[in-house]
Design a protein around this motif. Sequence first.
Motif: not given
Length: 429
Positions: A176, A178, A216, A309-310
Motif C-alpha cells: 500500500t 502507506d 485511489d 487504502e480504500g
Amino acid sequence: MKVTRKTLTRGAMITVAGASALALTACGGGGGQSSADALSVLVNVENTEVPAVLDTLAAGACSAEAEAMPVEVDTTPQTNLDQQLQLLAGQGALPVLFSAGNAPSLTAELADAGNVADFEEVLGDLGIADQIEPAAVSTIENLYGGFRALPFEYNVEGIWYNTAIFAENGIDEPQTFDDLVAAAETLSAAGVQPFSASGEQGWPITRLISSYLFRDLGPDALQKVADGEAALTDPEYVAAAQAIADLGAEGWFGQGVGSIDMATSENQFLNGSAAMFYMGSWFLSGLNDPEMNQIGVENVGFMPFPGVEGGAGDRSQLAANVGLPLTMNANLVNDDTTPWLECIVENYGATALEQENRVSGFALNEEVADVPELTAMVQEQVANTETTVLWFEALFSAEATTTSQRNAAPLLTGSITPEEFMEMVQADL
C-alpha cells in the motif's frame, strides 16, 4: 532476403510520396490502395528495432512471404512523423504498415477517415487475435480509442527497488502507499535516499501522481478528466498531487532534484545511492548491463505502484505504454498483405526477445534461450496482466503536457503547491 530501406526528410517526403503511390496499385475507397507490390513500411528513423527484426523474419520465418512481397522500409525523423502521415493520407499514399503518430489523436483521426485497420476485426478474421497479450490490447484501446495499433514493443512501468537495501533494513515489498511511506521513512532514517527521479525531465514525477490517482480513483480517473466529467482541480485529484508533494517535502528524492537529468537519476539507482526508482521496462537495457548496474541484477526487484487504502484501483492494473506502435492501412488489408501480417504476429515476439532483448506485446510461440532474469520477470508480468492504465499526460494536449512536466520538480521542492500545480495543468487542457 534483405529489407530495403531509405530515409525520408520532410521535404523529400513530398516528392517521394508520389513515387510511393506508384508502387501501390488500384486506388480503392477512402483514397487508399487496394493492393501493393511490396510490404511498404514507414517508421520513425529512431526506430531501428522493427527494421532489424523484419530483416531477420524476411530471411527466416517469413521468407516465403518476403519472396512474394519484399519489404521496403522508409524512415522519417520522429519530429516529422505526424505531418508526413497527414500528407500521405491526403495523397492516398499511406504504406501498408506505418508508425502510429506521436499524438494518439492523429491515429484516431486517421481511423475515422478509414485509413487505419481495426485489428480486433482483422486478427479475429485471421484467427490470430489470441496472439496479442491482453495487457497490450488494453493499453492500445485506452490510448487510441480502439485496437488500432500493434505492440512491436511493450513496456510496463513500476518501481524498481534494491532488494539488498530492503533486506538490510527489514523492509518487505510495499503493498500500500502507506507501506511505501513507511519504507521511505525507514530508509531515510538509515541514511539511504529512498527515491531517485529526474526533475529535469519531469515526467518520472508526474507518473507518480497518475499512479496514485489510478489506485485511489480507479483506472478511468484521467479518462474522466479528458471527457470533461472531472477536473484536475477537484479535491480528490489535488489529493494525489499532495501525496507526491509530501514525499518531496521530506527530502526523499535527494538534493537538487530539479536539476537531475535522466542519466543521473538512473545512475543513482544503479550505483546503490537510491533505493527506489520509478521507471518503465525499457530500463532493462541498463539493468542488464553489468558495467552500468553496479548493484547486480540479483539485487533488483520490481513492484507495481502500491495500492491506496480504500481506493477503487488495485496493483494488478499495471501502468503500461506501447513502444514502437505500428498500425496498418485499412485499404491494404487483403490476400496479398495478410500473410505477412500473420507471420509478423506469430513470430515477432520471440524474434525480438531473442535478437533485441525487447519485450513486445506479441505472444511467444517459441522458447527463447538465455533470456536475462529481469527481462523474463517483465515478460511474465505482461503475460499475467489484463487491465492496464496510462500515464499522467497520455490524454493531455501538448500545452498541458509541457506545463505538467515543467512544474513537476517545483511541486516536489515546494515552490508551488499541489493546488497551483493542478490549476496550471487544468488551464492548458
